[in-house]
Design a protein around this motif. Structure first.
Motif, mmCIF file in Angstrom:
data_model
loop_
_atom_site.group_PDB
_atom_site.id
_atom_site.type_symbol
_atom_site.label_atom_id
_atom_site.label_comp_id
_atom_site.label_asym_id
_atom_site.label_seq_id
_atom_site.Cartn_x
_atom_site.Cartn_y
_atom_site.Cartn_z
ATOM 1 N N VAL A 335 1.002 -1.238 0.020
ATOM 2 C CA VAL A 335 0.037 0.064 -0.131
ATOM 3 C C VAL A 335 1.087 1.459 0.027
ATOM 4 N N ASP A 338 0.067 7.907 -3.549
ATOM 5 C CA ASP A 338 -0.098 8.059 -4.663
ATOM 6 C C ASP A 338 0.382 9.356 -5.041
ATOM 7 N N HIS A 348 -2.058 1.102 -9.774
ATOM 8 C CA HIS A 348 -3.128 0.700 -8.763
ATOM 9 C C HIS A 348 -3.804 -0.655 -9.112
ATOM 10 N N ASP A 349 -3.962 -1.588 -7.984
ATOM 11 C CA ASP A 349 -4.477 -2.624 -8.047
ATOM 12 C C ASP A 349 -4.044 -3.747 -9.120
ATOM 13 N N ARG A 353 -1.468 -1.009 -4.120
ATOM 14 C CA ARG A 353 -2.346 -0.031 -4.186
ATOM 15 C C ARG A 353 -2.119 1.257 -3.602
ATOM 16 N N VAL A 355 -3.008 5.041 -2.475
ATOM 17 C CA VAL A 355 -3.811 5.845 -1.832
ATOM 18 C C VAL A 355 -3.268 7.226 -1.604
ATOM 19 N N GLU A 366 -7.433 0.599 3.386
ATOM 20 C CA GLU A 366 -6.752 -0.056 2.443
ATOM 21 C C GLU A 366 -5.766 -1.169 2.930
ATOM 22 N N ASP A 369 -8.402 -3.964 4.473
ATOM 23 C CA ASP A 369 -8.872 -4.587 3.329
ATOM 24 C C ASP A 369 -7.930 -5.779 2.904
ATOM 25 N N LEU A 370 -6.814 -5.288 2.722
ATOM 26 C CA LEU A 370 -5.553 -6.229 2.120
ATOM 27 C C LEU A 370 -5.568 -7.478 3.009
ATOM 28 N N ALA A 376 -5.930 -11.596 -3.055
ATOM 29 C CA ALA A 376 -5.463 -10.147 -3.472
ATOM 30 C C ALA A 376 -4.006 -9.836 -3.299
ATOM 31 N N ARG A 377 -3.700 -10.200 -1.943
ATOM 32 C CA ARG A 377 -2.301 -10.177 -1.469
ATOM 33 C C ARG A 377 -1.135 -10.884 -2.573
ATOM 34 N N LEU A 380 -1.275 -9.152 -5.952
ATOM 35 C CA LEU A 380 -0.436 -7.990 -6.172
ATOM 36 C C LEU A 380 1.058 -8.368 -5.887
#
Length: 435
Positions: A335, A338, A348-349, A353, A355, A366, A369-370, A376-377, A380
């Protein structure tokens, strides 16, 4: 060739390039450094240490306080260069990091030597790091003038250079357009063969606590824990993260000093200031899940990345840390803020990710969520590692490009960068347009 490297803390950015050139028996490679206890020979490179002859002036104009030390170091390097010349050494090329002034007067000693410099960053009073964070405003005209004068060193060094090298496209773009045609964008390189995922990794934190990949570990790494690298934002996100994740442990790596920004007005470390700001929001049992590891050795740093379930990296628009790309190589789920130049590496994604740097609640969400999304982990982290290997791998990508740059520096009248880094848009090697 006879090659001279110049860096006050050699080898630094030349850790891989200098030994690679020294490995060629036809080359003679020397390095000038301010390190007092440097070895006489390091990986085939002859090391020449020197010291400055004087300190800075107490009554110098404050706007020039950044420039005088660079002139002092430049003079010291020149004196050392004169001794080398008297001993018979005359380099064909000089490769220098000009950031501390050491390369300012070397062409006076060896006017026929070809010079390549490391174009790390060109300062701006707005639009980059300065003025980015409203919590630390730099809006006085005095501060603006002081920032502009920080570029005296850059402005004196760049015309002397036959070529320059920058690690990211965004860092290259900070330089005036008149210099950019001489800048080649080539990263220092990450050893992606050494930094690999390891599902069997473990780490002891003392007191009988051993962490493995079965533990919910969040990592945050800076050279020093300071606002430039988003330490204050991360700390403010921790109460929410740790409240929602009762089993999570946070490992923070970094010193108590500053690497880039200013020290606090109180003299207290930024680490303590922002930890004290939030610690009353968490019970004692939660605080015990926050581990400040200080500055750790590289042999412990790699397992830390391999252990990470979510790695957080935040930065002002400034130079990109090696640690971010090392985390990608380790397959971390990242994470990140940005901000430039992160957008060159974190899409992103896809490879992580992104932010908003200032969105504390968004950062916490974020991360949480991860932590709830193992698929997703995995996706990514695998994508981040592929990207690191394709574009930042030391042996297969970056070092060959650096060696080619050195060869062109030695042979071409003018070294032009083949990559378009125009002001309108930057296109990196992945074909991603950076607005």
């Amino acid at each position: 060739m006879k090659i001279l490297f110049v860096h006050q803390n050699f080898p630094a950015q030349f850790t891989h390039l200098a030994p690679a050139l020294a490995a060629d028996a036809s080359n003679e490679v020397l390095a000038l450094t301010l390190q007092k206890n440097a070895p006489a020979l390091w990986n085939g490179v002859k090391i020449v240490s020197y010291q400055v002859a004087r300190g800075t002036s107490k009554e110098i104009h404050p706007w020039l306080a950044d420039s005088e030390p660079k002139v002092i170091r430049g003079e010291a390097a020149m004196r050392a260069a004169l001794q080398l010349r008297e001993a018979g050494f005359s380099p064909d090329i000089i490769i220098a990091h000009p950031g501390w002034g050491e390369s300012l007067f070397l062409k006076e000693v060896w006017p026929n030597a070809r010079m390549g410099v490391y174009g790390e960053f060109f300062y701006h009073p707005s639009g980059a790091d300065v003025g980015f964070d409203p919590e630390f405003p730099t809006d006085s005209i005095d501060q603006v003038c002081k920032v502009r004068l920080k570029n005296i060193n850059n402005l004196l060094n760049m015309p002397l250079a036959d070529a320059a090298i920058s690690p990211t496209h965004w860092q290259a773009s900070t330089f005036p357009s008149s210099f950019r045609e001489r800048i080649s964008v080539i990263h220092d390189g990450i050893n992606t063969d050494l930094i690999v995922p390891d599902p069997g990794v473990s780490m002891s934190l003392g007191n009988g606590l051993v962490l493995t990949r079965d533990d919910e570990v969040i990592t945050f790494v800076n050279r020093n824990l300071e606002p430039y690298r988003g330490y204050h934002i991360f700390m403010r996100a921790l109460p929410q993260i740790l409240a929602e994740r009762p089993n999570a442990r946070v490992l923070l790596v970094g010193g108590d000093d500053v690497s880039y920004g200013a020290k606090s007005a109180t003299g207290q470390s930024w680490k303590d200031i922002f930890f004290n700001e939030v610690k009353h929001l968490m019970p004692e049992t939660t605080l015990k899940r926050i581990h400040f590891l200080g500055i750790i050795s590289y042999q412990h740093f790699i397992p830390l990345l391999q252990l990470s379930r979510v790695h957080v990296y935040l930065t002002y628009p400034f130079v990109l840390s090696w640690s971010l790309l090392e985390a990608m190589s380790a397959g971390c789920a990242i994470v990140a803020s940005d901000t430039q130049p992160l957008r060159e590496a974190i899409h992103h994604d896809e490879t992580g990710r992104l932010v908003n740097f200032f969105d504390v609640a968004g950062l916490a969400k974020e991360v949480c969520d991860l932590l709830d999304q193992p698929d997703a982990r995995q996706r990514l982290g695998a994508s981040a590692r592929r990207f690191a290997r394709e574009f930042y791998d030391l042996q297969r990508v970056c070092l060959p490009a650096q060696l080619e740059w050195v060869q062109r520096l030695a042979t071409e009248t003018k070294v032009n960068n083949a990559v378009d880094i125009s002001e309108q848009s930057l296109v990196n090697t992945a074909g991603i347009e950076l607005k």
